[in-house]
Write a protein that holds these residues in place. Structure first.
Motif, mmCIF file in Angstrom:
data_model
loop_
_atom_site.group_PDB
_atom_site.id
_atom_site.type_symbol
_atom_site.label_atom_id
_atom_site.label_comp_id
_atom_site.label_asym_id
_atom_site.label_seq_id
_atom_site.Cartn_x
_atom_site.Cartn_y
_atom_site.Cartn_z
ATOM 1 N N ALA A 28 21.964 -31.214 20.714
ATOM 2 C CA ALA A 28 22.551 -30.938 22.022
ATOM 3 C C ALA A 28 23.974 -30.458 21.787
ATOM 4 N N ALA A 73 20.991 -29.608 26.636
ATOM 5 C CA ALA A 73 19.866 -29.588 25.697
ATOM 6 C C ALA A 73 18.659 -29.110 26.491
ATOM 7 N N LEU A 80 17.728 -27.192 21.317
ATOM 8 C CA LEU A 80 18.568 -26.253 22.068
ATOM 9 C C LEU A 80 17.849 -24.915 22.210
ATOM 10 N N ASP A 84 20.544 -23.054 27.141
ATOM 11 C CA ASP A 84 21.747 -23.867 26.963
ATOM 12 C C ASP A 84 22.952 -22.981 26.692
#
Ligand SMILES: C[C@H](O)[C@H](O)[C@H]1CNC2=NC(N)=NC(=O)C2=N1
Length: 96
Positions: A28, A73, A80, A84
């Protein structure tokens, strides 16, 4: 079809995302946005919320007064994705 980004693609994307970094132990990215006051912070969140709905891609975020902590995320790929990167880019653009 949402595609999971590789480590190299993530590193490349972060080079263009000022202030964003990877989250320890999780695929993330995160950033803490600071605004002049709550109104500006909430205006930012409102714009992002509309964009997130349009993208069908939603942030994980925490707000206290003039600060908005954001984590991005893609649950669907357990990592990912370009969504994102796109949402982080949008956030940087409207926060500047
Ligand atoms: C069914 C699935 O949850 C939806 O398509 C969307 C909603 N918003 C989402 N937001 C995020 N961050 N990741 C997702 O995978 C995601 N999926």
């Amino acid at each position: 079809m949402t595609v999971r980004l590789s480590t190299e693609e993530i590193e490349e994307a972060l080079r263009g995302l000022d202030g964003w970094k990877t989250v320890d132990g999780r695929e993330a990215i995160e950033k803490s946005f600071k605004f002049a006051n709550f109104n500006q912070a909430f205006a930012f969140m409102t714009r992002v919320a509309l964009k997130a709905e349009k993208m069908d891609h939603h942030p994980e975020w925490f707000n206290v007064y003039s600060r908005v902590d954001v984590t991005l995320a893609t649950h669907d790929v357990e990592g990912l994705s370009s969504k994102d990167v796109a949402l982080a880019t949008f956030m940087n653009k409207i926060a500047s």
